[in-house]
Scaffold this motif. Structure first.
Motif, mmCIF file in Angstrom:
data_model
loop_
_atom_site.group_PDB
_atom_site.id
_atom_site.type_symbol
_atom_site.label_atom_id
_atom_site.label_comp_id
_atom_site.label_asym_id
_atom_site.label_seq_id
_atom_site.Cartn_x
_atom_site.Cartn_y
_atom_site.Cartn_z
ATOM 1 N N MET A 49 16.814 22.135 24.862
ATOM 2 C CA MET A 49 17.716 21.911 25.825
ATOM 3 C C MET A 49 19.091 22.189 25.335
ATOM 4 O O MET A 49 19.475 21.578 24.400
ATOM 5 C CB MET A 49 17.791 20.592 26.454
ATOM 6 C CG MET A 49 18.723 20.544 27.799
ATOM 7 S SD MET A 49 18.201 21.257 29.156
ATOM 8 C CE MET A 49 16.871 20.597 29.841
ATOM 9 N N PRO A 50 19.968 22.948 25.641
ATOM 10 C CA PRO A 50 21.342 23.270 24.963
ATOM 11 C C PRO A 50 22.040 22.238 25.331
ATOM 12 O O PRO A 50 21.902 21.446 26.337
ATOM 13 C CB PRO A 50 21.716 24.621 26.015
ATOM 14 C CG PRO A 50 20.915 24.473 27.087
ATOM 15 C CD PRO A 50 19.592 24.192 26.653
ATOM 16 N N GLU A 51 23.082 22.099 24.518
ATOM 17 C CA GLU A 51 24.186 20.803 24.812
ATOM 18 C C GLU A 51 24.874 20.821 26.042
ATOM 19 O O GLU A 51 25.341 20.044 26.406
ATOM 20 C CB GLU A 51 25.161 20.950 23.516
ATOM 21 C CG GLU A 51 24.407 20.495 22.211
ATOM 22 C CD GLU A 51 25.387 20.448 21.228
ATOM 23 O OE1 GLU A 51 26.684 20.200 21.509
ATOM 24 O OE2 GLU A 51 24.930 19.817 19.953
ATOM 25 N N GLY A 52 25.158 22.108 26.532
ATOM 26 C CA GLY A 52 26.113 22.292 27.604
ATOM 27 C C GLY A 52 27.498 22.102 27.315
ATOM 28 O O GLY A 52 27.773 21.839 26.244
#
Length: 272
Positions: A265-268
Motif C-alpha cells: 500500500m502506498p503512503e498516500g
C-alpha cells in the motif's frame, strides 16, 4: 454400517475417479464404477474395492457411444434398485504437450467424452435420481473453462478442451433447475491436480522445467493439488451441502488468481 444409497462413479479406473469411489465405498455406499481404457489399472481398482468390503460393481462401457448409456443406468437399477449419487467424472483432457495441434478426430473425441457423455448420462439418470430421498450430482470440470490456453496452462489446456469445460458450467446451472427441488447438481472445477494434468500423468513428464515451475509459481498455495483434496471437496458437496445447488466450487489452490502480486500500500498524501 451399510448405507442404503447407491453411487455411480464415471471414469473410476484410476486417479481421482477411483479415489472418489473408494471414499464413498468406505462410507458404506454401494457403488457402480465405470471404466473403458487404461486396462492395466483395472487389477488395482478391483483389489482396492475388494479391501473396502462394500457391495460394488465394475462396468466396462464406452460412454462416447451414447446408445450404451441407457443400458448402463438400467444395469445400476437392476443391480441395486436405486440411484442416489452421480459423480460425473468422465473427460478427455486436451493437452497440447501430448496431442500437439488438433486433428479432427482428437477434437471430436474430446467433445464426445468431456461434454456429450456427461449430458446423456445425466438425462438417463435423472428420473431415478428424482426417486431418491436426496439425489445428488457432482460434475467434475476444469479451470480450463476459465483460463483457456494461456500462461503456463498453454501446455496443458487446448482451446477446445477449455471451451467444453466452460460448457459444463452452463449444463450445471440448467441441470440444477431440472433437478430441483429433489436433486442437487453442483460442479467442482479442478486446477492442476496430481493424476489430472499434473504429477502422475504422461504429460507432466513432457513439460519443460520452466512450465512446471511456472505452474507452481502461478498457484497461490505453491503446489499442485492431490486426489485427497478432490475427495474432501466431493464429500462436502455430497454430504455436507444440503442447501447448495447450481454452484461451482473452484478447487485450484489459487491458480486462477495467481500470477499478479499485490503491491504494498502506498503512503498516500493526505494525513488525517
Amino acid at each position: 454400517m451399510t448405507d442404503e444409497r447407491v453411487a455411480l462413479v464415471l471414469g473410476a479406473v484410476k486417479g481421482i475417479g477411483r479415489e472418489i469411489g473408494l471414499s464413498l465405498a468406505r462410507r458404506g455406499i454401494r457403488t457402480v464404477l465405470t471404466w473403458h481404457d487404461w486396462e492395466e489399472s483395472r487389477p488395482e481398482l478391483e483389489a482396492a474395492f475388494g479391501e473396502a468390503g462394500c457391495d460394488h460393481e465394475i462396468v466396462r462401457v464406452d460412454l462416447t457411444d451414447t446408445e450404451a448409456i441407457p443400458g448402463l443406468i438400467e444395469r445400476v437399477i437392476e443391480r441395486f434398485d436405486r440411484l442416489d449419487i452421480l459423480i460425473n467424472n468422465i473427460e478427455r483432457g486436451g493437452m497440447p504437450v501430448v496431442h500437439g495441434s488438433y486433428t479432427k478426430n482428437q477434437w471430436e473425441l474430446e467433445v464426445a467424452t468431456t461434454l456429450t457423455a456427461k449430458r446423456w448420462v445425466f438425462e438417463a439418470a435423472l428420473s431415478h435420481l428424482k426417486k431418491a430421498p436426496s439425489g445428488c450430482v457432482v460434475n467434475l470440470s476444469s479451470i480450463a473453462g476459465v483460463v483457456g490456453r494461456s500462461g503456463p496452462a498453454s501446455y496443458i489446456f487446448n482451446e477446445g478442451y477449455s471451451a467444453l469445460n466452460r460448457g459444463i458450467s452452463l449444463l450445471t446451472e440448467t441441470w440444477a433447475r431440472l433437478g430441483a427441488p429433489s436433486v442437487r447438481v453442483n460442479e467442482l472445477m479442478l486446477g492442476i491436480m496430481d493424476t489430472r494434468h499434473g504429477k502422475g500423468t504422461r504429460g507432466w513428464g513432457m513439460y519443460p522445467d520452466k512450465v512446471k515451475e511456472g505452474i507452481v509459481d502461478h498457484t497461490l498455495l505453491g503446489r499442485t493439488g492431490a486426489p485427497e483434496d478432490v475427495v474432501k471437496a466431493v464429500n462436502f458437496l455430497v454430504f455436507d451441502a444440503p442447501f447448495m445447488t447450481g454452484s461451482v466450487i473452484r478447487l485450484d489452490g489459487g491458480y486462477v488468481l495467481g500470477g499478479d502480486a499485490v503491491w504494498e500500500m502506498p503512503e498516500g498524501v493526505e494525513k488525517l
